[in-house]
Scaffold this motif. Structure first.
Motif, mmCIF file in Angstrom:
data_model
loop_
_atom_site.group_PDB
_atom_site.id
_atom_site.type_symbol
_atom_site.label_atom_id
_atom_site.label_comp_id
_atom_site.label_asym_id
_atom_site.label_seq_id
_atom_site.Cartn_x
_atom_site.Cartn_y
_atom_site.Cartn_z
ATOM 1 N N LYS A 155 0.827 -1.204 0.000
ATOM 2 C CA LYS A 155 0.000 0.000 0.000
ATOM 3 C C LYS A 155 0.865 1.260 0.000
ATOM 4 C CE LYS A 155 -4.139 -1.886 2.221
ATOM 5 N NZ LYS A 155 -5.082 -1.767 3.357
ATOM 6 N N VAL A 156 2.082 1.140 0.532
ATOM 7 C CA VAL A 156 2.981 2.296 0.560
ATOM 8 C C VAL A 156 3.393 2.665 -0.852
ATOM 9 C CG1 VAL A 156 5.206 3.167 1.357
ATOM 10 C CG2 VAL A 156 3.814 1.734 2.862
ATOM 11 N N SER A 157 3.863 1.682 -1.629
ATOM 12 C CA SER A 157 4.289 1.955 -2.995
ATOM 13 C C SER A 157 3.115 2.305 -3.899
ATOM 14 C CB SER A 157 5.041 0.746 -3.558
ATOM 15 O OG SER A 157 4.244 -0.420 -3.500
ATOM 16 N N GLN A 158 1.918 1.791 -3.567
ATOM 17 C CA GLN A 158 0.722 2.094 -4.353
ATOM 18 C C GLN A 158 0.077 3.413 -3.931
ATOM 19 O OE1 GLN A 158 -1.760 -1.323 -3.756
ATOM 20 N NE2 GLN A 158 -0.476 -2.676 -4.973
ATOM 21 N N GLY A 159 0.501 3.948 -2.808
ATOM 22 C CA GLY A 159 -0.059 5.204 -2.332
ATOM 23 C C GLY A 159 -1.408 5.081 -1.670
ATOM 24 N N ILE A 160 -1.776 3.888 -1.224
ATOM 25 C CA ILE A 160 -3.092 3.692 -0.603
ATOM 26 C C ILE A 160 -2.944 3.864 0.908
ATOM 27 C CG2 ILE A 160 -5.121 2.210 -0.479
ATOM 28 C CD1 ILE A 160 -4.032 0.668 -2.843
ATOM 29 N N LEU A 188 4.256 7.894 11.081
ATOM 30 C CA LEU A 188 3.994 8.512 9.789
ATOM 31 C C LEU A 188 5.131 8.211 8.825
ATOM 32 C CD1 LEU A 188 2.817 12.050 11.014
ATOM 33 C CD2 LEU A 188 1.512 9.915 10.898
ATOM 34 N N ILE A 189 4.815 8.217 7.547
ATOM 35 C CA ILE A 189 5.815 7.964 6.518
ATOM 36 C C ILE A 189 5.669 8.986 5.402
ATOM 37 C CG2 ILE A 189 4.324 6.306 5.316
ATOM 38 C CD1 ILE A 189 6.866 4.789 4.487
ATOM 39 N N LYS A 190 6.802 9.402 4.888
ATOM 40 C CA LYS A 190 6.853 10.286 3.717
ATOM 41 C C LYS A 190 7.754 9.608 2.683
ATOM 42 C CE LYS A 190 7.130 13.656 0.796
ATOM 43 N NZ LYS A 190 6.054 13.829 -0.200
ATOM 44 N N PRO A 191 7.170 8.855 1.729
ATOM 45 C CA PRO A 191 7.990 8.166 0.722
ATOM 46 C C PRO A 191 8.518 9.150 -0.323
ATOM 47 C CG PRO A 191 5.791 7.194 0.945
ATOM 48 C CD PRO A 191 5.756 8.538 1.577
ATOM 49 N N THR A 192 9.769 8.988 -0.718
ATOM 50 C CA THR A 192 10.345 9.742 -1.823
ATOM 51 C C THR A 192 11.017 8.749 -2.763
ATOM 52 O OG1 THR A 192 12.520 10.088 -0.795
ATOM 53 C CG2 THR A 192 10.768 11.678 -0.253
ATOM 54 N N GLN A 193 11.536 9.230 -3.862
ATOM 55 C CA GLN A 193 12.179 8.349 -4.834
ATOM 56 C C GLN A 193 13.514 7.800 -4.306
ATOM 57 O OE1 GLN A 193 12.503 10.516 -8.515
ATOM 58 N NE2 GLN A 193 10.321 10.310 -8.981
ATOM 59 N N THR A 194 14.130 8.477 -3.364
ATOM 60 C CA THR A 194 15.442 8.051 -2.861
ATOM 61 C C THR A 194 15.366 7.326 -1.526
ATOM 62 O OG1 THR A 194 15.756 10.230 -1.854
ATOM 63 C CG2 THR A 194 16.654 9.882 -4.078
ATOM 64 N N MET A 195 14.412 7.721 -0.667
ATOM 65 C CA MET A 195 14.320 7.100 0.655
ATOM 66 C C MET A 195 12.965 7.381 1.266
ATOM 67 S SD MET A 195 16.565 9.689 3.062
ATOM 68 C CE MET A 195 17.965 9.628 1.930
ATOM 69 N N ASN A 196 12.703 6.677 2.385
ATOM 70 C CA ASN A 196 11.492 6.919 3.149
ATOM 71 C C ASN A 196 11.832 7.715 4.398
ATOM 72 O OD1 ASN A 196 9.866 5.418 1.394
ATOM 73 N ND2 ASN A 196 10.189 3.515 2.518
ATOM 74 N N ALA A 212 -7.426 8.173 1.987
ATOM 75 C CA ALA A 212 -6.579 8.067 0.794
ATOM 76 C C ALA A 212 -7.397 8.141 -0.482
ATOM 77 C CB ALA A 212 -5.789 6.759 0.831
ATOM 78 N N LYS A 213 -8.631 7.660 -0.459
ATOM 79 C CA LYS A 213 -9.467 7.650 -1.648
ATOM 80 C C LYS A 213 -9.848 9.057 -2.099
ATOM 81 C CE LYS A 213 -11.496 3.124 -0.678
ATOM 82 N NZ LYS A 213 -12.749 2.373 -0.428
ATOM 83 N N LEU A 214 -9.755 10.012 -1.172
ATOM 84 C CA LEU A 214 -10.127 11.378 -1.502
ATOM 85 C C LEU A 214 -8.959 12.198 -2.004
ATOM 86 C CD1 LEU A 214 -12.425 12.188 1.549
ATOM 87 C CD2 LEU A 214 -13.098 11.435 -0.734
ATOM 88 N N ASP A 215 -7.743 11.628 -1.911
ATOM 89 C CA ASP A 215 -6.544 12.383 -2.293
ATOM 90 C C ASP A 215 -6.178 12.047 -3.729
ATOM 91 O OD1 ASP A 215 -4.247 13.809 -2.425
ATOM 92 O OD2 ASP A 215 -3.104 12.567 -1.029
ATOM 93 N N ILE A 218 -2.401 11.108 -4.401
ATOM 94 C CA ILE A 218 -1.823 10.134 -3.486
ATOM 95 C C ILE A 218 -0.734 9.301 -4.133
ATOM 96 C CG2 ILE A 218 -3.466 8.304 -3.989
ATOM 97 C CD1 ILE A 218 -2.184 9.197 -0.521
ATOM 98 N N ASN A 219 -0.808 9.073 -5.439
ATOM 99 C CA ASN A 219 0.165 8.246 -6.114
ATOM 100 C C ASN A 219 1.377 9.042 -6.622
ATOM 101 O OD1 ASN A 219 -1.135 5.702 -5.939
ATOM 102 N ND2 ASN A 219 -2.595 6.371 -7.494
ATOM 103 N N LYS A 220 1.359 10.333 -6.390
ATOM 104 C CA LYS A 220 2.443 11.154 -6.891
ATOM 105 C C LYS A 220 3.440 11.472 -5.794
ATOM 106 C CE LYS A 220 -0.595 13.270 -10.343
ATOM 107 N NZ LYS A 220 -1.165 14.532 -10.881
#
Length: 221
Positions: A155-160, A188-196, A212-215, A218-220
């Motif tokens: 769900k983290v990589s999918q942004g859900i 809490l987590i803040k995923p980025t392209q280089t690290m979490n 998450a469904k309202l954002d 979320i996948n960006k």
């Protein structure tokens, strides 16, 4: 019958046998979740208490309970075990094929959990081989929970994930997402392209949580 024996368990039996087993299941689930490639934060495991592990994964308990009820009530023990398992497998396969056209991934996950739960518990209850019974215990207490944890981590990589708005400004720009909670704190987590990036906050520091469904973004990450 097995169900009747379970009803006769005393509080002491639950504390000494059932509770440690549930804790192991919860730890295995959290282990699979936080050791996954999507999260890679095994240090978080040290934050949880036994209560957090007990409440980690209720879905698996339902699969296990359903398997026990089926083996006890429908099959009725070891005498008709082979025929009962064949019927059970056929039923699950038919359900999988039917659900696949509606929700392919969900149907596959349901099928794997149900299949492993049924056969592993059958090995534990009715197999006379120590090796096979050990395999059943390993599947129920370690393998299946770890798979469930790893699956949940996608769900983290999918942004859900729910979006969290904190009451205070923070140094990492962008939205934070609710990953987990323990006691009166949230992870809490803040995923980025280089690290979490991770942040542990008290629940009172959260201004609101957005579904998450309202954002739409979320996948960006």
């Amino acid at each position: 019958m097995l169900i009747e024996k379970l009803k006769d368990l005393k509080i002491v039996d639950l504390i000494t046998v059932v509770v440690p087993g549930i804790i192991v299941i919860g730890f295995s689930y959290k282990f699979g979740f936080y050791y996954s490639k999507a999260i890679d934060a095994n240090w978080v495991l040290s934050l949880f208490t036994p209560i957090d592990f007990i409440t980690a994964q209720f879905n698996l308990y339902m699969y296990y309970f359903t398997a026990v009820v089926y083996l006890d009530r429908v099959i009725g023990g070891s005498e008709k075990l082979k025929e009962g398992l064949i019927t059970g497998n056929a039923t699950m396969l038919g359900s999988f094929i039917g659900l696949y056209f509606l929700q392919g991934k969900i149907a596959f996950i349901f099928y794997v959990y149900a299949l492993v739960s049924l056969h592993a518990i059958a090995l534990i209850l009715y197999s006379k081989s120590i090796g096979l019974r050990s395999l059943g215990f390993l599947a129920i207490f370690v393998i299946l929970p770890m798979i469930a944890g790893g699956q949940e981590a996608t769900k983290v990589s999918q942004g859900i994930l729910p979006v969290v708005k904190l009451s205070k400004t923070i140094d990492v720009v962008g939205p934070w997402y609710l990953l987990d909670k323990f006691s009166d704190k949230a992870i809490l987590i803040k995923p980025t392209q280089t690290m979490n990036y991770f942040k542990v906050v008290e629940l009172k520091e959260i201004e609101y949580i957005q579904s998450a469904k309202l954002d739409k973004n979320i996948n960006k990450f």
